[in-house]
Motif scaffolding. Structure first.
Motif, mmCIF file in Angstrom:
data_model
loop_
_atom_site.group_PDB
_atom_site.id
_atom_site.type_symbol
_atom_site.label_atom_id
_atom_site.label_comp_id
_atom_site.label_asym_id
_atom_site.label_seq_id
_atom_site.Cartn_x
_atom_site.Cartn_y
_atom_site.Cartn_z
ATOM 1 N N ASN A 99 86.036 -10.430 -135.336
ATOM 2 C CA ASN A 99 85.205 -10.892 -134.221
ATOM 3 C C ASN A 99 83.754 -10.431 -134.342
ATOM 4 O O ASN A 99 82.847 -11.098 -133.830
ATOM 5 N N ALA A 100 83.547 -9.288 -134.999
ATOM 6 C CA ALA A 100 82.168 -8.816 -135.191
ATOM 7 C C ALA A 100 81.372 -9.806 -136.037
ATOM 8 O O ALA A 100 80.188 -10.075 -135.784
ATOM 9 N N GLY A 101 82.031 -10.350 -137.064
ATOM 10 C CA GLY A 101 81.417 -11.401 -137.866
ATOM 11 C C GLY A 101 80.270 -10.964 -138.744
ATOM 12 O O GLY A 101 79.505 -11.802 -139.232
ATOM 13 N N THR A 102 80.145 -9.645 -138.985
ATOM 14 C CA THR A 102 78.994 -9.151 -139.754
ATOM 15 C C THR A 102 79.387 -8.475 -141.058
ATOM 16 O O THR A 102 78.517 -8.089 -141.840
ATOM 17 N N TRP A 103 80.694 -8.320 -141.282
ATOM 18 C CA TRP A 103 81.130 -7.531 -142.442
ATOM 19 C C TRP A 103 81.434 -8.373 -143.676
ATOM 20 O O TRP A 103 81.577 -7.827 -144.760
ATOM 21 N N GLY A 104 81.588 -9.677 -143.517
ATOM 22 C CA GLY A 104 81.956 -10.523 -144.653
ATOM 23 C C GLY A 104 83.451 -10.729 -144.727
ATOM 24 O O GLY A 104 84.192 -10.525 -143.762
ATOM 25 N N ASP A 105 83.934 -11.126 -145.909
ATOM 26 C CA ASP A 105 85.364 -11.359 -146.110
ATOM 27 C C ASP A 105 86.119 -10.036 -146.160
ATOM 28 O O ASP A 105 85.625 -9.044 -146.714
ATOM 29 N N PHE A 106 87.326 -10.042 -145.625
ATOM 30 C CA PHE A 106 88.174 -8.846 -145.680
ATOM 31 C C PHE A 106 88.913 -8.864 -147.017
ATOM 32 O O PHE A 106 90.138 -8.944 -147.090
ATOM 33 N N ASN A 107 88.150 -8.775 -148.081
ATOM 34 C CA ASN A 107 88.661 -8.931 -149.445
ATOM 35 C C ASN A 107 88.190 -7.745 -150.273
ATOM 36 O O ASN A 107 86.988 -7.615 -150.552
ATOM 37 N N TYR A 108 89.112 -6.903 -150.643
ATOM 38 C CA TYR A 108 88.738 -5.666 -151.337
ATOM 39 C C TYR A 108 88.209 -5.917 -152.737
ATOM 40 O O TYR A 108 87.450 -5.117 -153.276
ATOM 41 N N LEU A 109 88.592 -7.050 -153.320
ATOM 42 C CA LEU A 109 88.126 -7.355 -154.670
ATOM 43 C C LEU A 109 86.658 -7.766 -154.667
ATOM 44 O O LEU A 109 85.921 -7.496 -155.630
ATOM 45 N N THR A 110 86.211 -8.399 -153.593
ATOM 46 C CA THR A 110 84.844 -8.920 -153.565
ATOM 47 C C THR A 110 83.940 -8.203 -152.572
ATOM 48 O O THR A 110 82.724 -8.378 -152.617
ATOM 49 N N ASN A 111 84.530 -7.384 -151.684
ATOM 50 C CA ASN A 111 83.729 -6.786 -150.611
ATOM 51 C C ASN A 111 84.115 -5.319 -150.394
ATOM 52 O O ASN A 111 84.125 -4.834 -149.257
ATOM 53 N N ARG A 112 84.391 -4.649 -151.478
ATOM 54 C CA ARG A 112 84.887 -3.277 -151.394
ATOM 55 C C ARG A 112 83.890 -2.350 -150.697
ATOM 56 O O ARG A 112 84.273 -1.533 -149.850
ATOM 57 N N ASP A 113 82.623 -2.433 -151.020
ATOM 58 C CA ASP A 113 81.641 -1.505 -150.460
ATOM 59 C C ASP A 113 81.593 -1.598 -148.937
ATOM 60 O O ASP A 113 81.533 -0.581 -148.241
ATOM 61 N N ASN A 114 81.609 -2.815 -148.414
ATOM 62 C CA ASN A 114 81.581 -2.973 -146.963
ATOM 63 C C ASN A 114 82.852 -2.450 -146.307
ATOM 64 O O ASN A 114 82.807 -1.861 -145.223
ATOM 65 N N MET A 115 83.990 -2.652 -146.957
ATOM 66 C CA MET A 115 85.250 -2.186 -146.385
ATOM 67 C C MET A 115 85.303 -0.657 -146.362
ATOM 68 O O MET A 115 85.760 -0.053 -145.386
ATOM 69 N N VAL A 116 84.810 -0.038 -147.418
ATOM 70 C CA VAL A 116 84.757 1.426 -147.449
ATOM 71 C C VAL A 116 83.811 1.933 -146.347
ATOM 72 O O VAL A 116 84.118 2.896 -145.634
#
Length: 950
Positions: free
Chosen positions: A295-312
């Motif tokens: 819902n925040a819509g600011t973090w990108g895809d919840f995909n660890y392969l392509t968006n690891r830095d944001n998820m961390v």
């Protein structure tokens, strides 16, 4: 020494302060609280109320719990105790006082121990333990009641347990259990030591809160000012947990509910109440992925392969904000909500990504939490694809707790094997008292009996699940009784194990409504649980019953309803609301829902064969029940307590979510006219239809007639679309069409469904002879029955049924004992205890039971029904063997894989079925022997069918 001196010495001992120096009586149970004084008792409330004292330097939860006790004394007696801060014994008031504090954190408690007035040495190093003891102070000062905790929750539990002993239910607010008025409160003299709880972390998961209504109620009724699930609501949840002696919460997380940590006050309150916070099996590191990521819509895809830095970064921000509190961190990786992780397409890829995520998560903890990472509570929830990853090489650090899950229907499986039981982090269980998902949701009423839950959880405990028990409780209400039971079981496993669990409801109801009502309510509740075990309220629509089963079932429900309504007249007015919420609403609600669903089926089945009067009578009764359900729930939401629980309940389960009309069809006059004009209903041989010649259908009447097939069928793409459920081609003369199954309710994970009835089309029969052909049957499909008519027929009724408990002889093994557990399933269950009895390779060594059967001449089928239990851990089986008259034994394995067609059918109907077939020249008596080869098998009954189809 002369006699005078001996007597003088004795008198001096009797007059001495009777406290922590060992002269206070040792109590085996928590001290009773009475309205009447006894020798040496403590006056909690007499002419005045005793003060409640605590060290202000102690943990905040001590002040909170002391305030709760003060509130409770006032509720009971009208007298308000003074809350008094006291750092030393010299600060205590002169009159009677309750003293509460934590060893090592309360200067007051430590000083009393140093002075020899109490002992605390047996609390050293204990988890959530406490002592309660009466103390006579020297001189003219009043007596003390000292509650000393080994840690902050130990102290709190001592205080809340005192409230329970005095007569305040943990559900005084959540279920409106009005405390009785007490003239006075006197606590029995003595010293009681509460041992450590059986399970270290005991908690609940508020889930599916937007379907039943917990979140809607919180936003619209309880806290309309904020219009959110926020601190006002969570404060009530935390208080309930403390009173139930729970210590862990997984907060609500469905889309639409505000994330728990969106308001920092929630976490602060949790710490104030000493509640440990975690996050659900699909949410890592205290996050709410629906609200805080999606819902925040600011973090990108919840995909660890392509968006690891944001998820961390996303996880680290939460640990930085909440790391100072007491938490249990969920590790690993899944998708948002209850979906598989994104980006990884194979098991090997999921293992690799999950392994990297766990490494990153532990690095976050090292950077942001002062405690060594090996000592921070962490869990891997082995749910769905995480379990698959674990069994395919995922390496889990030794200090991480393996949190196993039941099968979402209450049956435990995949518990710890001998090597896993050696792990430092231990194991736990995530267990469902409510569930939304495959094969059909059960989120309205609470169906699982104490005997069943105790059996499954004691098995889990035996195989090492002792660190954490967390329960999916849906909306909390109306599972008050069942939540109480699991919390009490986790607190004291021995007291409420499988063979004692059936006594729990009588004790629980008696505590609230008194022994006489409690006994009768428990008998009705036992019927409720037995009926639920053979079809949960919202699932009976999908269970194949014989008509006799249905009529017997409805008669039992009607009698339970009558008894519940009759008992209501004897309930004191102050407890009428609690009686409705805790007992009458679920009993009558379940009765009405069974009438609605099952009489609708009866109506259509009788219409099919032209029995118009019965069809219309059943249809009218089903319609009346539907109307009654709406009015019954309206009473709860709108009328009870001026609308306190408005928006909380919907009787319609998820597969009928907020439906404005009746979904179950019933017979009408027009339908009966159509049936009269149509060809006669009939069964058609599947074997003949599958042959080259086809099945011959003769009819004197031309016309259209529906065709139903009972089949095991494949599902493609987890879809209900006809094209994804096609399984054969149906031909009649020149006409042909593709037959597709109509899967029931949730098929999120299903690749097959059935055997189940599906209306696959309409046949246009000509007068005279017709040939029905079925071709192109899918390789992963099986066609069991074909029926022509507006509704498929009832199941066949057995010629005789023998309860599993009616065995003639039982033979124990060297390690295992045959036991009958009352109310375990829809009958009394027969099983082997203890649960760690080994598996047996030969029937000669295994525990066994024997039954006398009377069989008819000709074809006989002997059906053995067991609970659909599963293997205890990977690599084990769930087998029993059955033989007749000493012949060769047939070995049956009832373990089923997650979401398989057999599992779906088993959990809906409440049993697993296996059969023996034989043909006899003459009737006679025969002996059936059943050998229980693996732990966890629970026999229910044996059913005999004469001349029955396979």
């Amino acid at each position: 020494m002369n006699r005078f001196l001996r007597v003088l010495g004795l008198l001096s001992l009797l007059a001495a302060p009777s406290c922590g120096n060992g002269r206070e009586p040792v109590l085996e149970d928590f001290p009773t609280v009475s309205e009447y004084a006894s020798a040496g008792c403590f006056p909690l409330a007499g002419e005045t109320a005793a003060a409640i004292c605590f060290d202000p330097a102690d943990f905040p939860v001590v002040r909170v719990s002391a305030g709760m006790l003060a509130d409770d004394v006032e509720r009971l007696t009208g007298l308000r105790p003074a809350l008094t801060e006291a750092a030393t014994p010299g600060d205590l008031p002169a009159g009677p006082a309750v003293v509460a504090g934590t060893v090592g954190s309360s200067g007051l408690i430590d000083a009393l121990a140093r002075e020899g007035l109490i002992r605390t040495d047996d609390l050293d190093g204990k988890w959530e333990s406490f002592t309660v003891q009466t103390v006579r102070r020297p001189g003219a000062a009043g007596p003390l009641l000292v509650i000393a905790g080994s840690d902050r929750r130990g102290t709190a539990y001592g205080l809340t347990t005192l409230s329970r002993a005095a007569g305040v239910s943990p559900w005084y607010w959540w279920a409106d259990v009005t405390p009785p008025h007490r003239k006075a409160l006197y606590v029995r003299r003595g010293r009681f030591l509460q041992p450590e709880p059986a399970v270290q972390y005991r908690g609940i998961f508020i889930n599916d809160e937007r379907f039943g209504g917990w979140a809607l109620w919180a936003e619209q009724t309880f806290d309309p000012e904020s219009e959110k699930v926020g601190p006002k609501t969570y404060r009530k949840v935390f208080e309930l947990l403390l009173r139930l002696r729970g210590n862990l919460l997984w907060p609500a997380m469905h889309n639409g509910s505000q994330a728990f940590n969106a308001d920092p006050e929630n976490a602060r309150l949790a710490d104030e109440y000493a509640i440990v916070m975690g996050s659900s099996h699909c949410e890592q590191m205290l996050r709410n992925n629906e609200d805080e990521w999606k819902n925040a819509g600011t973090w990108g895809d919840f995909n660890y392969l392509t968006n690891r830095d944001n998820m961390v970064r996303y996880w680290e921000e939460r640990v930085q904000a909440n790391g100072a509190y007491e938490n249990i961190y969920t590790l690993g990786l899944r998708g948002i909500h209850d979906y598989p992780m994104e980006g990884a397409g194979t098991t090997a890829e999921r293992v690799a990504v999950m392994q990297q995520a766990i490494g990153d998560q532990r690095a976050i903890l090292r950077r942001n939490v002062a405690t060594p990472v090996e000592e921070i509570p962490q869990v891997l929830c082995t749910y769905e694809e995480v379990l698959e990853a674990y069994h395919n090489g995922l390496e889990v650090p030794e200090d991480v707790t393996l949190l196993w899950s039941d099968d979402k229907q209450g049956y435990t499986r995949n518990l710890s094997n001998p090597e896993e039981r050696k792990r430092k982090g231990g194991a736990g269980i995530y267990y469902h008292l409510s569930y939304h998902g495959d094969p059909a949701s059960w989120i309205w009423l609470s169906p699982l009996s104490p005997a069943f839950v105790a059996t499954e959880l004691t098995e889990a405990y035996t195989y090492g699940a002792r660190k954490i028990w967390v329960f999916n409780v849906g909306d909390i209400k109306p599972a008050e009784k069942e939540i109480s039971f699991v919390m009490d079981l986790a607190w004291d496993l021995e007291r409420w194990g499988p063979e004692n669990a059936h006594r729990y409801m009588r004790a629980w109801f008696s505590d609230i409504f008194g022994p006489a009502l409690g006994r009768e309510m428990a008998a009705v509740q036992e019927t409720y649980y037995r009926l639920m075990a053979s079809g949960k309220d919202s699932q009976v629509w999908f269970v194949d019953y014989s008509e006799q089963d249905i009529r017997d079932r409805l008669q039992a429900w009607a009698e339970a309803e009558r008894q519940a309504l009759r008992l209501e007249k004897r309930v004191p007015p102050a407890l009428r609301d609690a009686y409705f919420e805790l007992f009458l609403y679920p009993v009558r609600g379940a009765s009405l829902l069974n009438r609605y669903q099952l009489l609708a089926r009866c109506s259509m089945a009788h219409a099919t064969v032209g029995d118009g009067p019965q069809a219309l009578a059943d249809g009218a009764a089903a319609t009346e029940a539907y109307t009654g359900l709406n009015a019954w729930t309206e009473r709860y939401n709108k009328e009870l307590l001026g609308g306190k629980w408005d928006h909380f309940f919907s009787w319609q389960p998820y597969h009928w979510f907020r439906s404005p009309r009746m979904d179950a069809p019933v017979a009408t006059e027009s339908l009966l006219e159509e049936v009269k004009r149509a060809p006669a209903a009939r069964s058609v041989s599947p074997e003949a239809a599958l042959s080259d010649a086809g099945a011959l259908i003769r009819t004197d009447t031309a016309g259209d007639i529906p065709i139903w097939m009972r089949a095991l069928t494949p599902i493609r793409n987890f879809s209900k679309a006809a094209a994804d459920n096609a399984f054969c081609t149906v031909s009649l003369g020149e006409d042909s069409f593709t037959a597709s199954a109509t899967p029931i309710n949730n098929i999120w994970h299903a690749t097959q469904v059935g055997p189940m009835w599906s209306r696959v089309g309409t046949l246009h029969l000509r007068e005279g002879e017709n040939r029905l052909r079925v071709s192109g049957l899918a390789s992963d499909a099986r066609l069991d029955r074909i029926y022509l008519g507006v509704c498929p027929p009832f199941e066949e009724a057995p010629a005789a049924t023998l309860p599993a408990s009616a065995f003639r002889t039982a033979q124990d093994s060297r390690e295992g004992r045959i036991r009958t557990v009352r109310s375990l399933g829809y009958a009394d269950g027969v099983l082997v205890l203890p649960f760690d009895t080994p598996s047996y390779d030969t029937v000669e060594d295994a525990p066994s039971v024997e039954y006398d059967l009377i069989l008819a001449a000709g074809e006989n089928r002997i059906e053995i029904r067991t609970l659909p239990t599963l293997h205890v851990y990977e690599g084990r089986q769930a087998r029993y063997a059955a033989s007749l008259d000493g012949g060769e034994a047939a070995v049956f394995d009832i373990h089923t894989d997650d979401f398989s067609a057999e599992w779906r059918k088993n959990v809906l109907q409440g049993y697993s079925s296996r059969s023996l077939h034989l043909c006899l020249d003459k009737p006679g008596k025969h002996t059936l022997r059943i050998c229980l080869l693996d732990p966890g098998i629970v026999l229910q009954d044996i059913r005999i069918y004469s001349g029955a189809r396979p």
